[in-house]
Design a protein around this motif. Structure first.
Motif, PDB file in Angstrom:
ATOM      1  N   VAL A  35       0.857  -1.193  -0.092  1.00 22.72           N
ATOM      2  CA  VAL A  35       0.038   0.175  -0.002  1.00 22.72           C
ATOM      3  C   VAL A  35       0.884   1.260   0.005  1.00 22.72           C
ATOM      4  CG1 VAL A  35      -1.932   1.306   1.289  1.00 22.72           C
ATOM      5  CG2 VAL A  35      -1.786  -1.181   1.167  1.00 22.72           C
ATOM      6  N   VAL A  36       0.508   2.344  -0.703  1.00 23.68           N
ATOM      7  CA  VAL A  36       1.289   3.351  -0.980  1.00 23.68           C
ATOM      8  C   VAL A  36       1.636   3.958   0.259  1.00 23.68           C
ATOM      9  CG1 VAL A  36       1.539   5.687  -2.057  1.00 23.68           C
ATOM     10  CG2 VAL A  36       0.627   3.804  -3.489  1.00 23.68           C
ATOM     11  N   ILE A  37       0.745   4.282   1.065  1.00 25.13           N
ATOM     12  CA  ILE A  37       0.885   5.133   2.317  1.00 25.13           C
ATOM     13  C   ILE A  37       1.819   4.436   3.497  1.00 25.13           C
ATOM     14  CG2 ILE A  37      -1.278   6.524   1.873  1.00 25.13           C
ATOM     15  CD1 ILE A  37      -2.544   4.937   4.460  1.00 25.13           C
ATOM     16  N   THR A  38       1.970   3.240   3.173  1.00 30.26           N
ATOM     17  CA  THR A  38       2.776   2.444   4.228  1.00 30.26           C
ATOM     18  C   THR A  38       4.086   2.245   3.523  1.00 30.26           C
ATOM     19  OG1 THR A  38       2.056   0.164   3.482  1.00 30.26           O
ATOM     20  CG2 THR A  38       0.792   1.242   5.224  1.00 30.26           C
ATOM     21  N   ARG A  39       4.623   2.590   2.444  1.00 31.47           N
ATOM     22  CA  ARG A  39       5.740   2.029   1.707  1.00 31.47           C
ATOM     23  C   ARG A  39       6.474   3.411   1.067  1.00 31.47           C
ATOM     24  NH1 ARG A  39       6.787  -2.807   0.780  1.00 31.47           N
ATOM     25  NH2 ARG A  39       9.021  -1.924   1.422  1.00 31.47           N
ATOM     26  N   ILE A  40       6.001   4.424   1.025  1.00 31.19           N
ATOM     27  CA  ILE A  40       6.706   5.551   0.545  1.00 31.19           C
ATOM     28  C   ILE A  40       7.994   5.702   1.139  1.00 31.19           C
ATOM     29  CG2 ILE A  40       6.956   8.176   0.154  1.00 31.19           C
ATOM     30  CD1 ILE A  40       4.178   8.132  -0.638  1.00 31.19           C
ATOM     31  N   ASP A  41       8.202   5.698   2.484  1.00 30.53           N
ATOM     32  CA  ASP A  41       9.414   5.770   3.116  1.00 30.53           C
ATOM     33  C   ASP A  41      10.510   4.961   2.918  1.00 30.53           C
ATOM     34  OD1 ASP A  41       7.859   3.928   4.388  1.00 30.53           O
ATOM     35  OD2 ASP A  41       9.390   3.683   5.804  1.00 30.53           O
ATOM     36  N   SER A  42      10.040   3.765   2.227  1.00 36.33           N
ATOM     37  CA  SER A  42      11.107   2.726   1.657  1.00 36.33           C
ATOM     38  C   SER A  42      12.179   3.246   0.405  1.00 36.33           C
ATOM     39  CB  SER A  42      10.543   1.681   1.124  1.00 36.33           C
ATOM     40  OG  SER A  42       9.710   0.876   1.713  1.00 36.33           O
ATOM     41  N   ILE A  43      11.471   4.124  -0.300  1.00 38.97           N
ATOM     42  CA  ILE A  43      12.382   4.973  -1.377  1.00 38.97           C
ATOM     43  C   ILE A  43      13.290   5.870  -0.699  1.00 38.97           C
ATOM     44  CG2 ILE A  43      12.228   6.614  -3.451  1.00 38.97           C
ATOM     45  CD1 ILE A  43      10.596   3.911  -3.814  1.00 38.97           C
ATOM     46  N   TYR A  44      12.734   6.672   0.276  1.00 35.06           N
ATOM     47  CA  TYR A  44      13.583   7.650   0.920  1.00 35.06           C
ATOM     48  C   TYR A  44      14.755   7.423   1.708  1.00 35.06           C
ATOM     49  CZ  TYR A  44      10.315  11.031  -0.747  1.00 35.06           C
ATOM     50  OH  TYR A  44       9.567  11.945  -1.871  1.00 35.06           O
ATOM     51  N   TYR A  45      14.921   6.248   2.184  1.00 35.64           N
ATOM     52  CA  TYR A  45      16.237   5.621   2.676  1.00 35.64           C
ATOM     53  C   TYR A  45      17.126   5.385   1.480  1.00 35.64           C
ATOM     54  CZ  TYR A  45      13.530   3.880   6.594  1.00 35.64           C
ATOM     55  OH  TYR A  45      12.540   3.974   7.738  1.00 35.64           O
ATOM     56  N   GLY A  46      16.857   5.303   0.387  1.00 32.02           N
ATOM     57  CA  GLY A  46      17.758   5.373  -0.803  1.00 32.02           C
ATOM     58  C   GLY A  46      18.169   6.989  -0.988  1.00 32.02           C
ATOM     59  N   PHE A  47      17.385   7.950  -0.706  1.00 31.56           N
ATOM     60  CA  PHE A  47      17.577   9.473  -0.407  1.00 31.56           C
ATOM     61  C   PHE A  47      18.904   9.586   0.457  1.00 31.56           C
ATOM     62  CE2 PHE A  47      14.065  11.933  -2.677  1.00 31.56           C
ATOM     63  CZ  PHE A  47      13.659  10.770  -3.532  1.00 31.56           C
ATOM     64  N   ILE A  48      18.792   8.931   1.540  1.00 32.44           N
ATOM     65  CA  ILE A  48      19.967   9.189   2.426  1.00 32.44           C
ATOM     66  C   ILE A  48      21.196   8.844   2.068  1.00 32.44           C
ATOM     67  CG2 ILE A  48      20.614   8.536   4.872  1.00 32.44           C
ATOM     68  CD1 ILE A  48      17.742   8.496   5.937  1.00 32.44           C
ATOM     69  N   GLY A  49      21.260   7.354   1.386  1.00 34.22           N
ATOM     70  CA  GLY A  49      22.330   7.048   0.691  1.00 34.22           C
ATOM     71  C   GLY A  49      22.668   8.041  -0.282  1.00 34.22           C
TER      72      GLY A  49
END
Length: 374
Positions: free
Chosen positions: A211-225
């Motif tokens: 579900v989108v609202i539970t998983r968007i943060d998964s992309i943003y861990y890559g942003f930290i990298g």
């Protein structure tokens, strides 16, 4: 304006990550085709780690797109027209393939004389799994919805900062990234506490993981990298072997415990809803200092699988696997015939991905690179 990225800037280590991720997914789908009702631990093991392949794609996509956004910031390309060009380049990368396969899925359903799912229009706006369980039609699309909304959200927040403060800095990028991660972590906690939609027949994978609202943060861990690798490149390279070891230890430890203790998601919702997915994203990110700096002579097979990975992801399940299952009841076949079906599944998936990449995806990317340089 000079292009920020070009196809010649490929990093072999990241091609290797992308190839591993798609092969994990194909392996998982292979078990669904050949052993659909199996309860063997070995089969469940393969299926489980196939799902990890999608999480790898999330962090990888965040790392690559985050790097592009950082380059925009570093060069001062933070006006609305700059972000529009960023979105346009991204959409020309993702949307043509997506809509092409969506239409093929609709045509196949009509050919098989099956009823179109309710709310079919939502697939054209990526809202089919925005807040609800992902539908059974074109199930691969769940991850693409998450990525599309993730790539809209971050740049919009950066644009607001540019409007309010007249400039965007590397600190702005980091603050936005951390705030997005925290917000969606709180969302997970809130959904768990309120048991929203978690009925007796609750399916964790379909109703929470996809579900989108539970998983968007998964992309943003890559942003930290992306932030660390760009602004602290020496440190990033220095820790690459240490984080590789830590990543392996963390991954093995978490999943050994999960399998040893038989922690079923539906029975241990607190762990899976709140802790597991963020931990997995952080775990995957630990591998990136090594692979993003990994230098080796390019292996053509690995590079090609990486190039075809998006097309492979889109065609392998709904187009190839489900079409095979429509005509052949695989469970009734002998072991040898099952092997032939399995080989056919892999051959057709790669053949269609090759054709789609070379005669559809690649020409569009060339058009994009000629005409949109940001």
């Amino acid at each position: 304006m000079q292009p920020i990225t070009t196809s010649k800037e490929r990093i072999y280590g990241l091609d290797l990550v992308r190839a591993i991720a798609i092969l994990l997914i194909l392996s998982s789908h292979s078990t669904i085709l050949i052993f659909p009702d199996s309860e063997l631990k070995s089969i469940k093991f393969i299926q489980f780690f196939g799902t990890v392949g999608v999480d790898v794609f999330f962090v990888l996509s965040g790392f690559l797109i985050g790097t592009i956004l950082i380059k925009h910031i570093d060069l001062g390309y933070t006006k609305s027209q700059d972000l529009y060009r960023f979105w346009l380049r991204r959409w020309l990368r993702t949307l043509p393939n997506y809509y092409f396969i969506l239409i093929i899925n609709i045509v196949l359903l009509l050919c098989f004389k099956k009823k179109l799912p309710e709310g079919i229009y939502s697939y054209f706006y990526f809202t089919q799994n925005l807040i609800e369980a992902t539908p059974s039609f074109f199930t691969e699309s769940w991850s693409l919805s998450i990525e599309e909304f993730a790539y809209i959200l971050g740049p919009i927040l950066l644009l607001f900062i540019a409007i309010i403060f007249k400039r965007v800095t590397k600190t702005s990028f980091l603050v936005v990234t951390i705030c997005v991660i925290i917000f969606f972590l709180i969302t997970k906690i809130w959904l768990h506490i309120t048991n929203l939609g978690m009925t007796e027949n609750f399916n964790w994978s379909h109703s929470f993981r996809k579900v989108v609202i539970t998983r968007i943060d998964s992309i943003y861990y890559g942003f930290i990298g992306a932030y660390l690798s760009f602004y602290h490149s020496k440190f990033w390279r220095k820790i690459n072997k240490l984080t590789l070891v830590l990543g392996i230890v963390m991954f093995v430890s978490i999943h050994f415990y999960l399998f040893k203790s038989a922690l079923n998601p539906n029975a241990y919702l607190l762990f899976y809803n709140v802790f597991y997915l963020p931990l997995l994203s952080v775990n995957i990110l630990l591998f990136f200092p090594f692979f993003s700096t990994y230098k080796s002579k390019n292996n053509k097979v690995v590079v090609n699988i990486s190039l075809w990975s998006y097309s492979l992801y889109l065609v392998n399940y709904s187009v190839v696997l489900l079409t095979i299952k429509q005509f052949i009841f695989v469970s009734d076949l002998s072991g040898f015939n099952k092997l032939l079906i399995l080989l056919s599944y892999w051959f057709l998936s790669f053949m269609l991905a090759y054709l789609m990449f070379n005669y559809f995806e690649k020409p569009i990317l060339k058009f994009r690179d000629r005409n949109i340089n940001a």
